[in-house]
Design a protein around this motif. Sequence first.
Motif, PDB file in Angstrom:
ATOM      1  N   ARG A   1      42.444  14.997 -79.079  1.00 59.21           N
ATOM      2  CA  ARG A   1      41.608  14.014 -79.769  1.00 59.21           C
ATOM      3  C   ARG A   1      40.545  14.674 -80.638  1.00 59.21           C
ATOM      4  NH1 ARG A   1      41.735   9.213 -76.828  1.00 59.21           N
ATOM      5  NH2 ARG A   1      40.379   8.312 -78.442  1.00 59.21           N
TER       6      ARG A   1
ATOM      7  N   VAL B   1      41.553   3.278 -79.632  1.00 62.44           N
ATOM      8  CA  VAL B   1      41.487   4.666 -79.161  1.00 62.44           C
ATOM      9  C   VAL B   1      40.272   4.931 -78.275  1.00 62.44           C
ATOM     10  CG1 VAL B   1      42.772   5.536 -81.136  1.00 62.44           C
ATOM     11  CG2 VAL B   1      40.274   5.467 -81.235  1.00 62.44           C
TER      12      VAL B   1
ATOM     13  N   TYR C   1      48.581   7.994 -82.681  1.00 67.80           N
ATOM     14  CA  TYR C   1      48.126   7.742 -81.310  1.00 67.80           C
ATOM     15  C   TYR C   1      49.136   6.898 -80.549  1.00 67.80           C
ATOM     16  CZ  TYR C   1      45.007   6.466 -77.471  1.00 67.80           C
ATOM     17  OH  TYR C   1      44.449   6.269 -76.239  1.00 67.80           O
TER      18      TYR C   1
END
Length: 338
Positions: free
Chosen positions: A328, A263, A48
Amino acid sequence: MPISTKQSRAFGIDKATGISGLSIRTNSIPTPAPGEVLVRVRASSLNYRDLIILGGNYYMPISPSRVPLSDGAGEVVAVGQGVTRFKTGDRVTNSFFPEWIDGPFTGKYSQYSGDVDGWLADYRAVAAEALILIPDSLDFDEAATLPCAGVTAWSAVKDVGAGDTVVTLGTGGVSLFALQLAKAMGAKVIATTSSDTKAQQLKTLGADETINYKEHADWSKQVRELTGGNGANRIVEVGGAGTFEQSIKAIAVGGQVSIVGAVAGLEGQVDFMSMFMSHARYHCIALGSRQDLEDLARFIAEHKIRPVIDSRFGFDEATLAFERLMTRNIFGKVVVIH
């Protein structure tokens, strides 16, 4: 053909404007300096963090043309003067912070794709001290998932005891590694997820219980119910401000919330009294040292753990790998095969 006459492809970040800011170029293959080895990169993996860097939102400035990706694996094809740690033909992977060998985190280290070039290239000349041998049980693509996500998960759960309850959030690389490692340590794992399909995948991987956080926004209540009201001994907190309040409410007295990432967003509120009354430890995880990486690799080999890979892309398709991560909607790591 001698190595010196070949060329090395590499992606570079021309502008921090997302995937459109990436371009591929060709350079001469580097020659390892004293203390370095030349690695023919066979695989690299995305995190990420790489999306944050591409978007221009990283906490440190990124130099123009910086090669992205902090995680790679390959084989040693040349050895610089004075190197005794490796020989030609050795299979290696890298520590995230090249200079952090062991001991406590000081923050005074360079990092790949930050202030030194990363691993989205055919060849890399790097300090031999920054590398470890890959266990025989892992392929290059699996080994390339260890430096960031694997070590982070290891640092987040490495002192978990048999019979402890561990909560993992979602199905990204860190969370799945944490699930696998915690189960091998004898812990019970409760995993949160967004879908019934992923819940079944998590149970197949070893999760004892799953919670759909879309159906149960206050998932801390389910954690309490599943633990007889006690709460979890360890929570691998990858969400950040967006999930931190629930982690505070779900942690057992004297437990530990391992703070890994953000996240789920950077904005949120903290219920100070709940945090204070938990008498828990809130530990920020700064990945880990080369020694942590070596310990992780040894543990994975001993327990026959196979890293979970969501998808693989060829080197020329590297931008598609970034697009896959951006959705995602993944289960495991996104890998580039070189």
